[in-house]
Write a protein that holds these residues in place. Sequence first.
Motif, mmCIF file in Angstrom:
data_model
loop_
_atom_site.group_PDB
_atom_site.id
_atom_site.type_symbol
_atom_site.label_atom_id
_atom_site.label_comp_id
_atom_site.label_asym_id
_atom_site.label_seq_id
_atom_site.Cartn_x
_atom_site.Cartn_y
_atom_site.Cartn_z
ATOM 1 N N ASP A 66 0.859 -1.194 0.000
ATOM 2 C CA ASP A 66 0.000 0.000 0.000
ATOM 3 C C ASP A 66 0.897 1.247 0.000
ATOM 4 O OD1 ASP A 66 -1.540 2.252 1.068
ATOM 5 O OD2 ASP A 66 -3.116 0.798 1.448
ATOM 6 N N ASP A 67 0.903 1.986 -1.110
ATOM 7 C CA ASP A 67 1.787 3.146 -1.249
ATOM 8 C C ASP A 67 1.489 4.229 -0.217
ATOM 9 O OD1 ASP A 67 3.117 1.987 -3.361
ATOM 10 O OD2 ASP A 67 1.862 2.931 -4.893
ATOM 11 N N THR A 68 0.221 4.410 0.109
ATOM 12 C CA THR A 68 -0.148 5.435 1.081
ATOM 13 C C THR A 68 0.440 5.118 2.450
ATOM 14 O OG1 THR A 68 -2.219 5.885 -0.094
ATOM 15 C CG2 THR A 68 -2.068 6.641 2.195
ATOM 16 N N PHE A 71 4.262 5.472 2.380
ATOM 17 C CA PHE A 71 4.637 6.886 2.430
ATOM 18 C C PHE A 71 4.446 7.435 3.839
ATOM 19 C CE2 PHE A 71 3.449 11.382 2.188
ATOM 20 C CZ PHE A 71 4.581 11.902 1.578
ATOM 21 N N GLY A 378 9.856 -0.214 1.835
ATOM 22 C CA GLY A 378 9.381 -0.464 0.480
ATOM 23 C C GLY A 378 9.819 -1.784 -0.102
#
Length: 445
Positions: A66-68, A71, A378
Amino acid sequence: MVQRRFTTFFISSSFSIILIFTIHNIVWRNPHSIVGSFNKEADLNLQSVRRRLVHDVDCRRIIEGDDTEIFFAAELMKRKEFNFITDDELRELAQNCEMFFKIFDYNRFIVSQEELDFPIAFSLIVHKNAVQIERLLRAIYRPHNVYCIHIDRKADSSLHDAIAAVIKCLPNVFIASKLENVIYAGYSRLQADINCMYDLLHYSGVKWKYFINLPAQEYPLKTNAEIVKILKLLNGTCSIESKYHKVFHYRVTQSYWENPKTLKVERRYLRKSPPPHNMTVGKGSAYGAFSRRFVEFALNDERAQDLLKWTEDTYSPDETFWATLAINKHLGTPGIKYTASGVPDRRVWMTTNVAWGYRGNPGCFGQYVREVCVYGVGDLQRLVTEREFFANKFYHDFQPYALMCLEEWLFNKSATTLPFELYYYKKLINPTRYMIRVNLKKRLN
């Protein structure tokens, strides 16, 4: 999101406090039973409930890519101060074994009869950060295995004291009987492994099947149960990286020595004699999964010992000794699987996952140190799908959520009885047999 970030800043960042609060609601069984209570599967019916060890980020979402969330974790790590416990604080915690087991939850795993019947020996080569060492030990610890820890003799006394305190609580963990002043890329690094091998081979309490050597910066990608299933498929075959690389000839054609003043390996500008017994020098990893027969061969065979002596003044012999024993088919080294062309079969190299920077590999979300990726948050989505047993490397104080989330993921897998699919490894290890079965299935259908 604003409210979430506001709340996060008020969460205590003390590692020890986080651990205590995440486990305080567990029903604690008698900690003295850690050695003997896992001998029956009837005693192993722990609740297969996912628990969160990390509360200020969602590790599941991070591992799912999940990129959110990734981040958010990256931004939080920039601002948050992580107050990890020190070596001295770990030593103090280990003075009370009952409290130590409870705080670090050494009882949170399931051991099957299959695992009990297939003990593994481990060596850990360490030189700093007792906290990270303990975290690795906790991840791989099972009461029926055996563990040798080699501590760099020149390491701080606080490290020696902390490790000594921890292993007093774990009867199947011991410090190597002989410690070396380890210098990077020197013979002392290989000798440290050899010392643990000797100790483990003469350890009377456990008749282990395989030996796995680890640096403190590795962390498992597979549970002990999964590793056992894969090693049983290997059936005595070693997982040792071994290939021929002319570009690395400088390491073994010139003589080197360990300079105790600079603590570096330096060239003597003296040409070395060829390796003994008409051997071709191989190149591979310092780490692997070695069958017991291979260990016995490496320590007792006269030709292997001649090679070991020959490597003493070479550069990084830990990356050539195992590989050379494997690549020379005429030695009859046990546990090596060869292809039809007579070279070691790379399909069984599955011990350690490493992302190298000098190979033009852009896939590192952490940072490169000595051309090796120190993994970040990541990288987790990829790592949990890899075939290898372990990932190298992590720093517990670099992008801390990377190691913390991987720990949570493995912690929960170790406390369940979810089935582990072996079809990938069956195909990898024995492709011919796999295709026979595929064709048979087609005929039956």
